[in-house]
Design a protein around this motif. Structure first.
Motif, PDB file in Angstrom:
ATOM      1  N   TRP A 145       0.838  -1.207   0.000  1.00 31.84           N
ATOM      2  CA  TRP A 145       0.000   0.000   0.000  1.00 31.84           C
ATOM      3  C   TRP A 145       0.874   1.259   0.000  1.00 31.84           C
ATOM      4  O   TRP A 145       0.584   2.232  -0.707  1.00 31.84           O
ATOM      5  CB  TRP A 145      -0.922   0.013   1.220  1.00 31.84           C
ATOM      6  CG  TRP A 145      -2.169  -0.787   1.070  1.00 31.84           C
ATOM      7  CD1 TRP A 145      -2.504  -1.928   1.752  1.00 31.84           C
ATOM      8  CD2 TRP A 145      -3.260  -0.532   0.176  1.00 31.84           C
ATOM      9  NE1 TRP A 145      -3.725  -2.385   1.326  1.00 31.84           N
ATOM     10  CE2 TRP A 145      -4.211  -1.554   0.376  1.00 31.84           C
ATOM     11  CE3 TRP A 145      -3.516   0.459  -0.770  1.00 31.84           C
ATOM     12  CZ2 TRP A 145      -5.408  -1.608  -0.341  1.00 31.84           C
ATOM     13  CZ3 TRP A 145      -4.712   0.405  -1.487  1.00 31.84           C
ATOM     14  CH2 TRP A 145      -5.635  -0.621  -1.261  1.00 31.84           C
ATOM     15  N   ALA A 146       1.938   1.239   0.788  1.00 30.27           N
ATOM     16  CA  ALA A 146       2.832   2.394   0.845  1.00 30.27           C
ATOM     17  C   ALA A 146       3.508   2.625  -0.501  1.00 30.27           C
ATOM     18  O   ALA A 146       3.694   3.765  -0.931  1.00 30.27           O
ATOM     19  CB  ALA A 146       3.881   2.188   1.942  1.00 30.27           C
ATOM     20  N   ALA A 149       1.025   4.245  -2.729  1.00 31.46           N
ATOM     21  CA  ALA A 149       0.855   5.660  -2.359  1.00 31.46           C
ATOM     22  C   ALA A 149       2.016   6.501  -2.898  1.00 31.46           C
ATOM     23  O   ALA A 149       1.811   7.624  -3.373  1.00 31.46           O
ATOM     24  CB  ALA A 149       0.758   5.787  -0.842  1.00 31.46           C
ATOM     25  N   ARG A 150       3.232   5.971  -2.828  1.00 31.06           N
ATOM     26  CA  ARG A 150       4.389   6.703  -3.367  1.00 31.06           C
ATOM     27  C   ARG A 150       4.273   6.874  -4.872  1.00 31.06           C
ATOM     28  O   ARG A 150       4.597   7.931  -5.419  1.00 31.06           O
ATOM     29  CB  ARG A 150       5.685   5.964  -3.022  1.00 31.06           C
ATOM     30  CG  ARG A 150       6.086   6.066  -1.555  1.00 31.06           C
ATOM     31  CD  ARG A 150       7.516   5.598  -1.352  1.00 31.06           C
ATOM     32  NE  ARG A 150       7.703   4.198  -1.724  1.00 31.06           N
ATOM     33  CZ  ARG A 150       7.525   3.180  -0.906  1.00 31.06           C
ATOM     34  NH1 ARG A 150       7.133   3.387   0.350  1.00 31.06           N
ATOM     35  NH2 ARG A 150       7.728   1.942  -1.310  1.00 31.06           N
ATOM     36  N   GLN A 152       1.527   7.099  -6.566  1.00 31.79           N
ATOM     37  CA  GLN A 152       0.520   8.141  -6.811  1.00 31.79           C
ATOM     38  C   GLN A 152       1.114   9.525  -6.576  1.00 31.79           C
ATOM     39  O   GLN A 152       0.871  10.461  -7.362  1.00 31.79           O
ATOM     40  CB  GLN A 152      -0.689   7.928  -5.903  1.00 31.79           C
ATOM     41  CG  GLN A 152      -1.762   9.001  -6.039  1.00 31.79           C
ATOM     42  CD  GLN A 152      -3.073   8.607  -5.395  1.00 31.79           C
ATOM     43  OE1 GLN A 152      -3.538   7.483  -5.551  1.00 31.79           O
ATOM     44  NE2 GLN A 152      -3.676   9.520  -4.651  1.00 31.79           N
ATOM     45  N   GLU A 153       1.893   9.665  -5.511  1.00 25.82           N
ATOM     46  CA  GLU A 153       2.499  10.959  -5.203  1.00 25.82           C
ATOM     47  C   GLU A 153       3.490  11.387  -6.284  1.00 25.82           C
ATOM     48  O   GLU A 153       3.562  12.560  -6.655  1.00 25.82           O
ATOM     49  CB  GLU A 153       3.200  10.891  -3.847  1.00 25.82           C
ATOM     50  CG  GLU A 153       3.815  12.201  -3.400  1.00 25.82           C
ATOM     51  CD  GLU A 153       4.462  12.104  -2.028  1.00 25.82           C
ATOM     52  OE1 GLU A 153       5.091  13.089  -1.609  1.00 25.82           O
ATOM     53  OE2 GLU A 153       4.353  11.036  -1.393  1.00 25.82           O
ATOM     54  N   HIS A 160      -3.697   4.613  -5.991  1.00 31.12           N
ATOM     55  CA  HIS A 160      -3.907   4.288  -4.578  1.00 31.12           C
ATOM     56  C   HIS A 160      -5.332   4.647  -4.168  1.00 31.12           C
ATOM     57  O   HIS A 160      -6.017   3.866  -3.480  1.00 31.12           O
ATOM     58  CB  HIS A 160      -2.895   5.060  -3.717  1.00 31.12           C
ATOM     59  CG  HIS A 160      -2.993   4.772  -2.251  1.00 31.12           C
ATOM     60  ND1 HIS A 160      -3.832   5.486  -1.414  1.00 31.12           N
ATOM     61  CD2 HIS A 160      -2.357   3.858  -1.471  1.00 31.12           C
ATOM     62  CE1 HIS A 160      -3.712   5.028  -0.183  1.00 31.12           C
ATOM     63  NE2 HIS A 160      -2.827   4.036  -0.181  1.00 31.12           N
ATOM     64  N   THR A 161      -5.797   5.802  -4.598  1.00 36.66           N
ATOM     65  CA  THR A 161      -7.157   6.236  -4.277  1.00 36.66           C
ATOM     66  C   THR A 161      -8.192   5.278  -4.856  1.00 36.66           C
ATOM     67  O   THR A 161      -9.167   4.905  -4.181  1.00 36.66           O
ATOM     68  CB  THR A 161      -7.397   7.658  -4.827  1.00 36.66           C
ATOM     69  OG1 THR A 161      -6.463   8.559  -4.229  1.00 36.66           O
ATOM     70  CG2 THR A 161      -8.812   8.128  -4.542  1.00 36.66           C
ATOM     71  N   GLN A 164      -8.115   1.944  -2.905  1.00 36.60           N
ATOM     72  CA  GLN A 164      -8.667   2.155  -1.573  1.00 36.60           C
ATOM     73  C   GLN A 164     -10.195   2.202  -1.614  1.00 36.60           C
ATOM     74  O   GLN A 164     -10.872   1.620  -0.755  1.00 36.60           O
ATOM     75  CB  GLN A 164      -8.115   3.460  -0.981  1.00 36.60           C
ATOM     76  CG  GLN A 164      -6.720   3.345  -0.393  1.00 36.60           C
ATOM     77  CD  GLN A 164      -6.732   2.716   0.976  1.00 36.60           C
ATOM     78  OE1 GLN A 164      -7.503   3.104   1.853  1.00 36.60           O
ATOM     79  NE2 GLN A 164      -5.869   1.726   1.177  1.00 36.60           N
TER      80      GLN A 164
END
Length: 249
Positions: A145-146, A149-150, A152-153, A160-161, A164
């Motif tokens: 998941w992390a 998220a990275r 996506q950033e 990630h969104t 989720q």
């Protein structure tokens, strides 16, 4: 496919770090130890917190585990003898056995006739294997998941969104999920967009899971990756993505 192969080959396995953590120049040893502890400390803490159900005690045991690691208790770790997860598990089990022994010295159970009860051969850890495996699985998933998220950033792609929202609303079909995501992101998205990006998000998520598994294996072959995922109860979820990567039978 090519990009994933490059990525996987780049991480290879962390067994080199195991040896660097206990041999070589001080700066190399320190760097390797830091990387290993950062990677596996989450699984250790998840187990300890679940086992003792006391955040302060779990934190103390975290520190003891780290101390044992840093002073070289893993110096006999040998990739030809098993997965690094097995060495982590063995060290953690020894830590917990010692913890229960110390506790018994303070509160020795007395049996009939005033005779102390014999020590528990399992060290008070009857469900250790299952609980540790679950903590390892949850840590791999948290790292995946992390990683998403990275991604996506760094890219601005809301994968990630999207994933989720799928996890939070498993009953929703693509049109319903599109409505939820439209409100969450402040821009209209279609059901087709949801299906496409959900597929990409799952693929990247599974790729991160495979990376985590691969990094803990001596020889990360197709068979050993599948076996480890099966042991963790993740194989069926990962199978479609493994197939696309040529890592499934």
């Amino acid at each position: 496919m090519r990009d994933e192969s490059v990525h996987l080959s780049r991480i290879s396995t962390e067994w080199d770090l195991v040896f660097q953590a206990h041999n070589g120049p001080p700066d190399v040893v320190s760097s390797a130890q830091t990387k290993l502890m950062a990677r596996y400390a989450g699984a250790v803490h998840r187990y300890l917190l679940g086992a003792v159900r006391d955040p302060d005690l779990a934190a103390d045991l975290d520190q003891e585990f780290a101390l044992r690691f840093l002073r070289g208790d893993f110096h006999r770790a040998d990739p030809s003898r098993g997965r690094f997860r097995d060495f982590i598990k063995r060290a953690l089990r020894n830590l917990m056995v010692d913890h229960h022994r110390k506790r018994r010295r303070v509160e020795v159970p007395i049996g009939e006739g005033g005779v102390p009860e014999p020590p528990d051969p399992d060290g008070g850890l009857p469900d250790f294997d299952r609980q540790f495996t679950e903590s390892w699985k949850r840590e791999l998933m948290a790292q995946a998941w992390a990683s998403l998220a990275r991604h996506q950033e760094q890219t601005g792609q809301p994968l990630h969104t999207v994933l989720q929202h799928r996890m939070k609303h498993p009953e929703e079909k693509s049109p319903g999920l599109a409505s939820l995501l439209t409100r969450a992101m402040g821009k209209p998205v279609s059901a087709g967009w949801v299906r496409e990006n959900l597929s990409r998000a799952r693929d990247l998520y599974v790729g991160a899971l495979v990376d985590g598994v691969r990094a803990s294996l001596e020889i990360p072959t197709r068979g050993s990756i599948q076996e480890e995922l099966a042991d963790l109860g993740l194989l069926e979820y990962c199978r479609p993505s493994l197939r696309r990567r040529g890592l499934s039978d």
